[in-house]
Design a protein around this motif. Structure first.
Motif, mmCIF file in Angstrom:
data_model
loop_
_atom_site.group_PDB
_atom_site.id
_atom_site.type_symbol
_atom_site.label_atom_id
_atom_site.label_comp_id
_atom_site.label_asym_id
_atom_site.label_seq_id
_atom_site.Cartn_x
_atom_site.Cartn_y
_atom_site.Cartn_z
ATOM 1 N N GLU A 185 -16.271 33.121 59.755
ATOM 2 C CA GLU A 185 -17.610 33.142 59.166
ATOM 3 C C GLU A 185 -18.722 32.746 60.130
ATOM 4 O O GLU A 185 -19.875 33.158 59.940
ATOM 5 C CB GLU A 185 -17.676 32.189 57.960
ATOM 6 C CG GLU A 185 -17.023 32.710 56.697
ATOM 7 C CD GLU A 185 -17.422 31.882 55.485
ATOM 8 O OE1 GLU A 185 -18.629 31.621 55.314
ATOM 9 O OE2 GLU A 185 -16.520 31.490 54.720
ATOM 10 N N ASP A 216 -23.373 26.238 64.682
ATOM 11 C CA ASP A 216 -23.662 26.548 63.285
ATOM 12 C C ASP A 216 -22.625 25.989 62.318
ATOM 13 O O ASP A 216 -22.813 26.036 61.099
ATOM 14 C CB ASP A 216 -23.832 28.058 63.075
ATOM 15 C CG ASP A 216 -22.649 28.871 63.600
ATOM 16 O OD1 ASP A 216 -21.692 28.280 64.130
ATOM 17 O OD2 ASP A 216 -22.702 30.115 63.499
ATOM 18 N N LEU A 255 -23.614 21.724 53.566
ATOM 19 C CA LEU A 255 -24.796 22.308 54.187
ATOM 20 C C LEU A 255 -25.748 21.228 54.691
ATOM 21 O O LEU A 255 -26.025 20.257 53.988
ATOM 22 C CB LEU A 255 -25.511 23.206 53.188
ATOM 23 C CG LEU A 255 -26.753 23.946 53.700
ATOM 24 C CD1 LEU A 255 -26.362 24.979 54.753
ATOM 25 C CD2 LEU A 255 -27.493 24.611 52.544
ATOM 26 N N ARG A 278 -22.679 23.055 47.113
ATOM 27 C CA ARG A 278 -22.267 24.293 46.450
ATOM 28 C C ARG A 278 -20.891 24.126 45.815
ATOM 29 O O ARG A 278 -20.044 23.396 46.322
ATOM 30 C CB ARG A 278 -22.209 25.422 47.480
ATOM 31 C CG ARG A 278 -23.562 25.724 48.108
ATOM 32 C CD ARG A 278 -23.413 26.433 49.423
ATOM 33 N NE ARG A 278 -24.699 26.894 49.948
ATOM 34 C CZ ARG A 278 -24.865 27.396 51.156
ATOM 35 N NH1 ARG A 278 -23.837 27.504 51.982
ATOM 36 N NH2 ARG A 278 -26.055 27.798 51.555
ATOM 37 N N ASN A 296 -18.510 28.779 50.799
ATOM 38 C CA ASN A 296 -19.743 29.506 51.076
ATOM 39 C C ASN A 296 -20.385 28.953 52.343
ATOM 40 O O ASN A 296 -20.938 27.851 52.344
ATOM 41 C CB ASN A 296 -20.696 29.370 49.886
ATOM 42 C CG ASN A 296 -21.973 30.158 50.059
ATOM 43 O OD1 ASN A 296 -22.214 30.756 51.109
ATOM 44 N ND2 ASN A 296 -22.804 30.168 49.028
ATOM 45 N N ARG A 340 -22.905 30.447 53.983
ATOM 46 C CA ARG A 340 -24.229 31.039 54.202
ATOM 47 C C ARG A 340 -25.249 29.949 54.516
ATOM 48 O O ARG A 340 -25.310 28.905 53.854
ATOM 49 C CB ARG A 340 -24.663 31.820 52.968
ATOM 50 C CG ARG A 340 -25.980 32.560 53.134
ATOM 51 C CD ARG A 340 -26.273 33.423 51.922
ATOM 52 N NE ARG A 340 -25.239 34.447 51.744
ATOM 53 C CZ ARG A 340 -25.198 35.276 50.704
ATOM 54 N NH1 ARG A 340 -26.116 35.203 49.755
ATOM 55 N NH2 ARG A 340 -24.241 36.174 50.614
ATOM 56 N N HIS A 341 -26.055 30.193 55.532
ATOM 57 C CA HIS A 341 -27.074 29.211 55.916
ATOM 58 C C HIS A 341 -28.244 29.922 56.579
ATOM 59 O O HIS A 341 -28.085 30.988 57.178
ATOM 60 C CB HIS A 341 -26.485 28.162 56.870
ATOM 61 C CG HIS A 341 -25.923 28.743 58.134
ATOM 62 N ND1 HIS A 341 -24.716 29.396 58.172
ATOM 63 C CD2 HIS A 341 -26.410 28.777 59.404
ATOM 64 C CE1 HIS A 341 -24.473 29.801 59.398
ATOM 65 N NE2 HIS A 341 -25.489 29.454 60.172
ATOM 66 N N ALA A 342 -29.412 29.327 56.462
ATOM 67 C CA ALA A 342 -30.629 29.890 57.057
ATOM 68 C C ALA A 342 -30.701 29.518 58.536
ATOM 69 O O ALA A 342 -30.024 28.590 58.992
ATOM 70 C CB ALA A 342 -31.851 29.358 56.317
#
Length: 311
Positions: free
Chosen positions: A37, A138, A160, A173, A181, A183-185
């Protein structure tokens, strides 16, 4: 070993996984999930037993290929010499890349100031978060376990962090059915804890089963220590002992490894893995509760540090 035999499942099913096999399988799944990921993961490696087990799991997860992660260590300048020697030897043995964030360099540059009590553990946050940002990591693996401390108990496996590396418990989450999950900005990153569901006893039983080498300070040895706040602290350049604190030589070992100024030893004659495991099984105090002065600063000391960017 009796400790290994005790891990075998009580069933006639030849395909049933033991307790340690189940934990290992979950951790390997998490390591591989992160590799798939994220672009720039890194393993936080202190030379302590939890990060050693995490590295061992990563080596197994990607064998025979090399692990696709580098290592990161926040060096307080007050680390145990035995642990630093183990760290460097391990990096050389497996041909790994090691990033070091130095607290001493930040103090020398005037970016951080020494605390009156001499401890540098709370000073790790700024070097850690700035190294993460500078290297654009990341995903950052940590060896935290839920049984260690109540703030860690409520953190998810994928945790996160915002662009300032801060943790907001309200943004956690759900992780139903072991679905993670990531997903991150841009600017955010994820802290990942593959050992979340392990206990201290699990870690030691796994070390015994896998024949994992550890720094010798985890086993009973003679050391010069002094008493402070109900703990045996090692004498050193960090500022201990103070007037009125008497240094004596005792037979001790360490349950956890951190900054010398806040990591206490315990009286112990356990020189073997079986003896350590028996000692841990009989203990009613967590390793951090028994031996970490930095967690005694307040009721919410760990959670406050985690909100600021600490692990």
């Amino acid at each position: 070993m009796t400790t290994v035999a005790a891990d075998r499942p009580h069933t006639d099913n030849p395909y049933a996984l033991s307790h340690l096999d189940t934990l290992e399988s979950e951790a390997v799944h998490i390591l591989r999930e992160v590799a798939g990921e994220f672009e720039r993961p890194v393993i936080l490696f202190s030379g302590g037993k939890d990060s050693i087990v995490m590295l061992h799991l990563a080596l197994k997860a990607f064998a025979p290929a090399p692990i696709p992660f580098s290592l990161l260590h926040v060096d307080t300048g007050h680390n145990f010499p035995e642990v630093l020697e183990y760290r460097d030897r391990t990096v050389a043995k497996y041909g790994l890349r090691l990033h070091v964030a130095s607290v001493q360099e930040y103090i020398d540059a005037g970016k951080l100031r020494e605390r009156p009590d001499g401890t540098r553990n709370p000073l790790q946050t700024v070097p850690l978060t700035e190294k993460i940002q500078a290297e654009r990591f990341d995903a950052v693996f940590g060896g935290g376990r839920r049984d260690e401390e109540k703030a860690r108990a409520k953190e998810r496996v994928f945790s996160l962090r915002d662009e300032f590396s801060q943790w907001d418990p309200r943004r956690q989450r759900p992780e139903l059915w072991n679905l993670y999950n990531g997903r991150h900005a841009p600017g955010e990153h994820v802290r990942v804890f593959p050992l979340s569901n392990w206990t201290e006893l699990d870690v030691w039983q796994y070390i015994a089963r896998e024949h994992i080498e550890l720094p010798e300070i985890y086993f009973a040895h003679e050391r010069e220590v002094f008493a402070r706040d109900g703990m045996w602290l090692a004498a050193g350049d960090w500022g201990g002992p103070k007037d009125g604190e008497t240094v004596e030589t005792r037979l001790v070992r360490y349950r956890t490894v951190g900054d010398m100024s806040c990591t206490g030893a315990v009286d112990s004659g356990a020189t073997t893995l079986d003896a350590v495991i028996a000692e841990i099984a009989a203990s009613r105090l967590t390793e951090r509760g028994a031996t970490r002065a930095d967690d005694r600063l307040s009721e919410a000391a760990m959670e406050d540090r985690k909100r600021e960017g600490y692990f």
